[in-house]
Design an enzyme around this catalytic site. Structure first.
Site, PDB file in Angstrom:
ATOM      1  N   HIS A 111      -4.731  -0.587   5.898  1.00 19.04           N
ATOM      2  CA  HIS A 111      -4.295   0.177   7.086  1.00 19.04           C
ATOM      3  C   HIS A 111      -5.234   0.025   8.292  1.00 19.04           C
ATOM      4  O   HIS A 111      -5.782   1.011   8.779  1.00 19.04           O
ATOM      5  CB  HIS A 111      -4.053   1.654   6.761  1.00 19.04           C
ATOM      6  CG  HIS A 111      -5.040   2.303   5.816  1.00 19.04           C
ATOM      7  ND1 HIS A 111      -6.390   2.322   6.045  1.00 19.04           N
ATOM      8  CD2 HIS A 111      -4.847   2.964   4.655  1.00 19.04           C
ATOM      9  CE1 HIS A 111      -6.980   2.966   5.052  1.00 19.04           C
ATOM     10  NE2 HIS A 111      -6.064   3.356   4.195  1.00 19.04           N
TER      11      HIS A 111
ATOM     12  N   ASP B 249       1.512   2.695   3.515  1.00 19.55           N
ATOM     13  CA  ASP B 249       0.653   3.864   3.324  1.00 19.55           C
ATOM     14  C   ASP B 249       1.480   5.152   3.362  1.00 19.55           C
ATOM     15  O   ASP B 249       0.976   6.208   3.752  1.00 19.55           O
ATOM     16  CB  ASP B 249      -0.483   3.931   4.351  1.00 19.55           C
ATOM     17  CG  ASP B 249      -1.635   4.836   3.896  1.00 19.55           C
ATOM     18  OD1 ASP B 249      -1.678   5.210   2.706  1.00 19.55           O
ATOM     19  OD2 ASP B 249      -2.479   5.196   4.740  1.00 19.55           O
TER      20      ASP B 249
ATOM     21  N   HIS C  12       1.559   5.395  -1.722  1.00 14.65           N
ATOM     22  CA  HIS C  12       1.209   6.569  -2.531  1.00 14.65           C
ATOM     23  C   HIS C  12       2.477   7.141  -3.138  1.00 14.65           C
ATOM     24  O   HIS C  12       3.389   7.546  -2.411  1.00 14.65           O
ATOM     25  CB  HIS C  12       0.523   7.636  -1.663  1.00 14.65           C
ATOM     26  CG  HIS C  12      -0.761   7.156  -1.068  1.00 14.65           C
ATOM     27  ND1 HIS C  12      -1.974   7.287  -1.708  1.00 14.65           N
ATOM     28  CD2 HIS C  12      -1.017   6.499   0.086  1.00 14.65           C
ATOM     29  CE1 HIS C  12      -2.926   6.746  -0.961  1.00 14.65           C
ATOM     30  NE2 HIS C  12      -2.377   6.256   0.137  1.00 14.65           N
TER      31      HIS C  12
ATOM     32  N   HIS D  76     -10.517   1.300   1.593  1.00 15.63           N
ATOM     33  CA  HIS D  76     -10.329   2.306   2.647  1.00 15.63           C
ATOM     34  C   HIS D  76     -11.563   2.210   3.531  1.00 15.63           C
ATOM     35  O   HIS D  76     -12.634   2.671   3.166  1.00 15.63           O
ATOM     36  CB  HIS D  76     -10.173   3.719   2.065  1.00 15.63           C
ATOM     37  CG  HIS D  76      -9.891   4.735   3.136  1.00 15.63           C
ATOM     38  ND1 HIS D  76      -8.667   5.333   3.308  1.00 15.63           N
ATOM     39  CD2 HIS D  76     -10.671   5.205   4.137  1.00 15.63           C
ATOM     40  CE1 HIS D  76      -8.708   6.140   4.363  1.00 15.63           C
ATOM     41  NE2 HIS D  76      -9.915   6.085   4.875  1.00 15.63           N
TER      42      HIS D  76
ATOM     43  N   HIS E 124       0.865  -1.203   0.000  1.00 13.87           N
ATOM     44  CA  HIS E 124       0.000   0.000   0.000  1.00 13.87           C
ATOM     45  C   HIS E 124       0.891   1.239   0.000  1.00 13.87           C
ATOM     46  O   HIS E 124       1.507   1.574   1.009  1.00 13.87           O
ATOM     47  CB  HIS E 124      -0.907   0.016   1.240  1.00 13.87           C
ATOM     48  CG  HIS E 124      -1.880   1.167   1.250  1.00 13.87           C
ATOM     49  ND1 HIS E 124      -3.217   0.995   1.453  1.00 13.87           N
ATOM     50  CD2 HIS E 124      -1.706   2.495   1.076  1.00 13.87           C
ATOM     51  CE1 HIS E 124      -3.831   2.163   1.407  1.00 13.87           C
ATOM     52  NE2 HIS E 124      -2.924   3.097   1.191  1.00 13.87           N
TER      53      HIS E 124
ATOM     54  N   LYS F  14      -9.419  -0.158  -5.975  1.00 15.99           N
ATOM     55  CA  LYS F  14      -9.491   0.494  -4.668  1.00 15.99           C
ATOM     56  C   LYS F  14     -10.853   1.138  -4.447  1.00 15.99           C
ATOM     57  O   LYS F  14     -11.329   1.917  -5.279  1.00 15.99           O
ATOM     58  CB  LYS F  14      -8.395   1.565  -4.573  1.00 15.99           C
ATOM     59  CG  LYS F  14      -8.361   2.345  -3.274  1.00 15.99           C
ATOM     60  CD  LYS F  14      -7.671   1.583  -2.141  1.00 15.99           C
ATOM     61  CE  LYS F  14      -7.817   2.290  -0.799  1.00 15.99           C
ATOM     62  NZ  LYS F  14      -6.632   3.020  -0.408  1.00 15.99           N
TER      63      LYS F  14
END
Ligand code: DOR
Ligand code: ZN
Length: 344
Positions: free
Chosen positions: A174, A247, A15, A136, A13, A99
């Site tokens: 997460h 994350d 970004h 999420h 995970h 996602k």
């Protein structure tokens, strides 16, 4: 000096952003991780296979010379995603998950899904063809306490969805609460979770230590010590449903140190070292390799990496900031110390 050699890990995970920001942060991940599941919450979001493939090319072009790193792309689900798009994603061979951002849940989630029931046909196709759903897991209703949003999501959205689509593989991203850990442990086969270093190392007091600490604000927000302990216990048990997902979420300094600061902790500069610290603190260093390099690959049905990575128990201190295009970026633990380093 204590040294640890583990199978090269993957980040399930991450970004990476785009443009100059991508170029600034990607080397940190590529140095440590063989692969990463790349989040699609760009502006505009990566809602099509064509956009995911183009983003993949930009990531490959931004890699430092000689880097051994494979980006695993994801699609951003919206109310308008079609089963045909899922087919295109799978046929491309480059997309490894889709996602689900509930609309309004977090950074760049405005285009997310307003009601998951609109996705029934899409989820059915994902289940049929084996594309994992990455979630999420927070409800977005303004009246729900921010600390309860994850637990509420399990009852209202996730548990019913998981039962409605019994062969869909689902990653609860997460996890931040005892409730989420308990749900994942008891759920049917095919449900797993990623765990961030911040949710292993910190509780919500950290955000308020001596004043407001915007660089420790992320979503899902840090929770209580009781929640943190539940996460540590789940990982310590060696349960393969829990695996590494940093994350790492870079934001320019001025957007974090702001009257309305963005959510996201940048951890890629120490993306495996912080976990080593957490595992050592919990007396479970021997569990690090499977958590970081085996369980996630197995869940995604990808081969485990064969290369290795060496870590040393040697303190170091991240700088006050890194460059981030024309801005700067404040890394987690800036000016403080981290107990583990990459071996030179
Ligand atoms: O803290 C977060 N930052 N949580 C998210 O869900 C998104 C991420 C980001 O993109 O900045
Ligand atoms: Zn994220």
């Amino acid at each position: 000096m204590q040294e640890l050699r583990i199978r090269r890990p993957d980040d399930w995970h991450l970004h990476l952003r785009d443009g100059a920001a991508l170029k600034a942060v990607l080397p940190f991940t590529a140095q440590r991780f063989a692969r990463a599941i790349v989040m699609p919450n760009l502006t505009p979001p990566v809602t099509t296979t064509a956009a995911a493939l183009a983003y993949r090319e930009r990531i490959l072009a931004a890699l430092p010379a000689g880097a051994q790193f494979t980006p695993l792309m994801t699609l951003y689900l919206t109310d308008l995603t079609t089963p045909a798009e899922i087919d295109r994603a799978l046929d491309s061979g480059a997309v490894y998950g889709a996602k689900l951002y509930p609309a309004g849940a977090t950074t760049h989630s405005e285009a997310g899904v307003s009601d998951v029931r609109r996705l029934d046909a899409v989820l059915e196709r994902m289940a049929e063809r084996g594309l994992p759903l990455l979630v999420h897991g927070e409800v977005t209703a303004a009246e729900v306490d921010v600390f309860d949003r994850e637990a509420r999501f399990i009852d209202l959205v996730l548990a019913p969805l998981v039962e409605r689509t019994p062969t869909l593989r689902v990653v609860f991203e997460h996890v931040s609460t005892r409730a989420a850990v308990a749900y994942v442990c008891a759920a049917r086969a095919g449900v797993a979770a990623t765990v961030t270093p911040q949710h292993m190392l910190l509780n919500r007091n950290a955000m308020f230590r001596g004043g407001l600490r915007p660089h420790l604000y992320c979503l899902p927000v840090l929770k209580t010590e009781n929640d943190r302990v539940a996460i540590i216990e789940a990982v310590a048990s060696g349960n393969p449903r829990f695996f590494l997902g940093t994350d790492s979420a870079p934001h320019a300094r001025h957007t974090k140190e702001n009257a309305c600061g963005c959510a996201g902790i940048f951890s890629a500069h120490a993306g495996i070292e912080l976990y080593a610290e957490a595992f050592e603190q919990a007396g479970m260093l021997a569990r690090l390799e499977d958590f970081a390099a085996s369980f996630g690959a197995d869940f995604y049905r990808l081969p485990r990496n064969t290369a290795t990575l060496r870590l040393q128990r040697r303190d170091w201190s991240p700088p006050a900031h890194y460059g981030f295009g024309e801005h700067t970026l404040v890394p987690w633990r800036a000016g403080e110390s981290i107990a583990w380093s990459l071996a030179p």
